[in-house]
Design an enzyme around this catalytic site. Structure first.
Site, PDB file in Angstrom:
ATOM      1  N   ARG A   1       0.833  -1.208   0.000  1.00 30.64           N
ATOM      2  CA  ARG A   1       0.000   0.000   0.000  1.00 30.64           C
ATOM      3  C   ARG A   1       0.865   1.254   0.000  1.00 30.64           C
ATOM      4  NH1 ARG A   1      -2.264   0.388   6.085  1.00 30.64           N
ATOM      5  NH2 ARG A   1      -0.610  -0.722   7.153  1.00 30.64           N
TER       6      ARG A   1
ATOM      7  N   ASP B   1      10.947  -7.379   7.860  1.00 32.40           N
ATOM      8  CA  ASP B   1      10.510  -6.470   6.792  1.00 32.40           C
ATOM      9  C   ASP B   1      10.236  -5.068   7.327  1.00 32.40           C
ATOM     10  OD1 ASP B   1       8.399  -8.302   7.849  1.00 32.40           O
ATOM     11  OD2 ASP B   1       7.074  -6.812   6.965  1.00 32.40           O
TER      12      ASP B   1
HETATM   13  P1  AMP Z   1       2.981  -4.136   8.152  1.00 36.51           P
HETATM   14  O1  AMP Z   1       2.766  -5.082   9.267  1.00 36.51           O
HETATM   15  O2  AMP Z   1       2.067  -2.930   8.151  1.00 36.51           O
HETATM   16  O3  AMP Z   1       4.407  -3.731   8.027  1.00 36.51           O
HETATM   17  O4  AMP Z   1       2.565  -4.916   6.818  1.00 36.51           O
HETATM   18  C1  AMP Z   1       3.047  -6.181   6.437  1.00 36.51           C
HETATM   19  C2  AMP Z   1       2.814  -6.386   4.961  1.00 36.51           C
HETATM   20  O5  AMP Z   1       1.425  -6.317   4.632  1.00 36.51           O
HETATM   21  C3  AMP Z   1       3.519  -5.346   4.088  1.00 36.51           C
HETATM   22  O6  AMP Z   1       4.019  -5.996   2.953  1.00 36.51           O
HETATM   23  C4  AMP Z   1       2.401  -4.391   3.731  1.00 36.51           C
HETATM   24  O7  AMP Z   1       2.626  -3.736   2.529  1.00 36.51           O
HETATM   25  C5  AMP Z   1       1.180  -5.298   3.673  1.00 36.51           C
HETATM   26  N1  AMP Z   1      -0.064  -4.597   4.018  1.00 36.51           N
HETATM   27  C6  AMP Z   1      -0.472  -4.167   5.228  1.00 36.51           C
HETATM   28  N2  AMP Z   1      -1.684  -3.582   5.160  1.00 36.51           N
HETATM   29  C7  AMP Z   1      -2.063  -3.622   3.872  1.00 36.51           C
HETATM   30  C8  AMP Z   1      -3.225  -3.197   3.143  1.00 36.51           C
HETATM   31  N3  AMP Z   1      -4.238  -2.572   3.755  1.00 36.51           N
HETATM   32  N4  AMP Z   1      -3.241  -3.419   1.817  1.00 36.51           N
HETATM   33  C9  AMP Z   1      -2.237  -4.043   1.203  1.00 36.51           C
HETATM   34  N5  AMP Z   1      -1.136  -4.481   1.807  1.00 36.51           N
HETATM   35  C10 AMP Z   1      -1.051  -4.282   3.123  1.00 36.51           C
HETATM   36 MG    MG Z   2       5.779  -3.034   7.174  1.00 37.26          MG
END
Ligand code: AMP
Ligand code: MG
Length: 484
Positions: A92, A248
């Site tokens: 996103r 990540d």
């Molecule tokens: P995060 O825990 O926010 O770092 O996200 C982990 C993974 O999920 C990353 O690759 C983000 O890009 C993906 N991600 C989190 N929320 C969304 C969303 N609403 N739409 C698409 N990808 C998401």
């Molecule tokens: Mg992330």
């Protein structure tokens, strides 16, 4: 400088085409400016007045693309809660290019090739949290990404049981490369070539002094170990908990990235967990330095095609001692002490303090502000009365008094040191929640007020004196969900 005059560099497209996606944002309906950040404008040389224009709104929303900007998303992998996920990526987030060494990225701009089941959106709640918190961290000297602006809209997304308005935050970092990016590259069929290009790119972005050195990839790793040890020490000193320390979410530039269910600890609890989904406490406060070390080990392993892995692992032995050194130095400052005078690091005093804070149920950061303003050991009530239980802290003050006497320091000496280390304001989750609730009703003033407090935490903010007090118990150390 005008928005249209910003000089944008695109510097990622020499990587294999399977490692990124060029794409367009999916703009939000009726974008509305919530806030912009003058400090961030200064970093990229943007005139403040530009942020009040419709064109700026379109720029954040992705319906206007700057000259020379070619928006793209990156692929990466990562260990999430210890388990390897072979493909993640900017699900996103869209990269807009680099201005004055700051890589601009909008978060919440719509689905990408890497969205998996996600909608590509970021709700207003999470954008406000990231926007204010990254500025609060910066003001405390904690390495972090920054944020330039935030917009709200009439597009809605479903999160848990609620429908929430979607927003976009424009964030900027010296680098968006993560440990997880190296993990992905290490698993490609031409890993050696891809890793070499990525390491050269990271060196260019974040370690340019190593460019012409021998063994530069090993040295890049060593520098990251040093930076991460420092970052973790600062997190621990101020009671910051990241919440999702997956590989990540770990930056190759050694800065705090990807703000999710984070918190500045309210009352002290060494095992505090701020992420509701972290049932085992993998990312609890006390575990953070050990998790960071684990993440760096994962990186060492991913670099084995281009580095001598044993050398990297050998260097890892310096991580905890470096971390501890910086932590103790900074904690001494928070106590107004100069450890060199007493000939030790005051480790015992600090450990005793943490125990006393925990058993007295004391707001962690408010304690240090109270200590800064203490004028005598005869009357400790201004500090002790802030705690739920008094005795543990009363006992600790006896030890503190002895160290102060040994160091022959006066209240004035200590105050001078502490004034620079102990802010009046720390942005807590309940304050962010106040700003979010108001913003949901269309009133963004508290977002802007909290931004001001976050950027000037050592100043008086008379109207917001209540935010300098201990967190009300009903809001203290609450776990947050990951949904954002
Ligand atoms: P995060 O825990 O926010 O770092 O996200 C982990 C993974 O999920 C990353 O690759 C983000 O890009 C993906 N991600 C989190 N929320 C969304 C969303 N609403 N739409 C698409 N990808 C998401
Ligand atoms: Mg992330």
């Amino acid at each position: 400088m005008k928005l249209n005059d910003l000089k944008v560099d695109m510097d990622y497209f020499h990587m294999d085409g399977n490692l990124y996606q060029k794409l367009e944002a999916t703009p939000l309906k009726n974008p509305k400016l919530v806030s912009y950040n003058k400090q961030a404008c200064d970093l990229i040389g943007l005139d403040y007045s530009e942020c009040e224009t419709n064109e700026f709104l379109e720029f954040i929303n992705g319906s206007k693309v700057l000259k020379n900007s070619k928006p793209f998303s990156m692929v990466y992998a990562g260990h999430q809660f210890g388990y390897f996920v072979p493909q993640l990526g900017d699900g996103r987030a869209i990269n807009l290019g680099c201005v004055n060494k700051w890589h601009l990225q909008t978060k919440g701009s719509g689905a990408t090739k890497y969205s998996r089941r996600g909608d590509g959106r970021a709700v207003l709640r999470s954008s406000i949290r990231e926007y204010i918190m990254s500025e609060a961290m910066h003001s405390l000297g904690i390495p972090t990404t920054r944020a330039l602006a935030i917009i709200d809209s009439d597009t809605f997304a479903h999160r848990e049981w609620e429908k929430e308005s979607c927003s976009i935050v424009l964030r900027m970092s010296p680098s968006w490369i993560r440990i997880g990016t190296f993990e992905f590259f290490a698993n490609t069929s031409n890993a050696k070539e891809n890793l070499t290009k990525l390491a050269d790119y990271v060196i260019e972005e974040s370690y340019s002094h190593l460019k012409d050195e021998e063994k530069k990839y090993e040295k890049m790793f060593y520098s990251l170990v040093d930076k991460t040890a420092l970052m973790l020490a600062k997190w621990q000193v101020y009671g910051f908990m990241h919440g999702v320390m997956n590989t990540d979410n770990f930056s190759m530039a050694g800065v705090t990235i990807d703000y999710g269910p984070f918190a500045f600890m309210d009352y002290f609890d060494k095992n505090c967990i701020c992420n509701h989904t972290d049932s085992e406490g993998r990312y609890s406060y006390n575990n953070q330095p050990y998790v960071a070390r684990w993440n760096l080990m994962v990186l060492a392993h991913s670099l084995k095609e281009i580095c001598d892995e044993n050398k990297l692992l050998e260097y890892m032995q310096t991580f905890l001692p470096q971390h501890e050194n910086i932590y103790l130095q900074d904690m001494n400052k928070r106590l107004g002490l100069d450890a060199s005078k007493s000939g030790n690091s005051n480790l015992d005093l600090i450990v005793e303090l943490l125990g006393a804070l925990e058993s007295s149920k004391m707001d962690y950061n408010v304690f240090f502000y109270g200590l800064t303003n203490l004028d005598s050991f005869e009357d400790l009530s201004s500090v002790i009365n802030l705690a739920v239980f008094r005795t543990p802290l009363e006992d600790w003050f006896e030890s503190y008094k002895k160290v102060c006497e040994k160091e022959k320091s006066s209240f004035e000496n200590r105050k001078e040191i502490m004034k620079k280390a102990n802010p009046k304001y720390i942005i807590k989750n309940y304050m962010l929640q106040d700003a979010i609730e108001l913003a949901h009703s269309g009133d963004y003033t508290l977002v802007n007020d909290l931004l001001d407090i976050a950027q000037n935490p050592f100043d008086e903010h008379k109207k917001f004196d209540k935010y300098s007090k201990p967190t009300p118990m009903k809001f203290a150390n609450i776990k947050l969900s990951c949904s954002s």
